[in-house]
Design a protein around this motif. Structure first.
Motif, short mmCIF file in Angstrom:
data_model
loop_
_atom_site.label_atom_id
_atom_site.label_comp_id
_atom_site.label_asym_id
_atom_site.label_seq_id
_atom_site.Cartn_x
_atom_site.Cartn_y
_atom_site.Cartn_z
N LEU A 156 2.32 -8.23 -0.89
CA LEU A 156 1.35 -8.24 0.21
C LEU A 156 1.50 -7.00 1.10
O LEU A 156 0.50 -6.40 1.49
N ARG A 157 2.73 -6.65 1.41
CA ARG A 157 2.97 -5.45 2.24
C ARG A 157 2.48 -4.20 1.52
O ARG A 157 1.90 -3.31 2.14
N LYS A 158 2.70 -4.15 0.22
CA LYS A 158 2.28 -3.01 -0.57
C LYS A 158 0.75 -2.89 -0.59
O LYS A 158 0.18 -1.82 -0.44
N GLU A 159 0.06 -4.03 -0.75
CA GLU A 159 -1.40 -4.04 -0.77
C GLU A 159 -1.99 -3.63 0.57
O GLU A 159 -3.04 -3.02 0.63
N ARG A 160 -1.32 -4.02 1.65
CA ARG A 160 -1.80 -3.69 3.00
C ARG A 160 -1.40 -2.29 3.43
O ARG A 160 -1.78 -1.84 4.49
N LEU A 206 1.70 -1.27 4.17
CA LEU A 206 2.72 -1.30 5.23
C LEU A 206 4.04 -0.80 4.74
O LEU A 206 4.58 -0.89 3.81
#
Length: 125
Positions: free
Chosen positions: A119-123, A125
């Motif tokens: 999720l962090r990678k997709e966003r 961050l």
């Protein structure tokens, strides 16, 4: 933190001395558990379902810790006063507790960490 801050009474972080086998294990002085740690554990257990506790033994760099893992893999880890205290805490809150050195940590926790990383990678961050 200033040099003399660590010598003042009643302020700052409480420290705990190494165990009696410090010379053999290479243990160092670590921060002791406090009421903030206990309060966090209470809040985690109260706000989530399917929580299990994993008691982690003292190491050279950390004191005894209680790892709480919810049904979806969300987790928290905090220092606790002793192994017995951790099991008693779990019993009081009707949370099954295990010795992490024997059973390891659950796969759902690793899966949760992987999902969060993705999720962090997709966003970005």
């Amino acid at each position: 933190m200033g040099f003399l801050d660590r010598f003042r009474r009643g302020t700052g972080t409480r420290m705990r001395r190494p165990g009696k086998d410090a010379a053999r294990t290479g243990s160092t002085t670590v921060r002791a558990s406090d009421k903030v740690d206990e309060q966090h554990l209470h809040e985690f257990v109260g706000a989530r379902r399917g929580v299990e506790g994993f008691v982690e033994p003292r190491t050279a760099v950390s004191d005894v810790t209680l790892l709480l893992v919810a049904h979806d893999g969300e987790w928290t880890r905090r220092r606790v006063p002793s192994v017995q205290w951790a099991h008693d805490f779990a019993n009081r809150h009707q949370v099954p507790s295990y010795d992490a050195a024997v059973v390891g940590i659950p796969q759902r926790m690793r899966d949760y960490n992987s999902r969060q990383k993705q999720l962090r990678k997709e966003r970005g961050l």
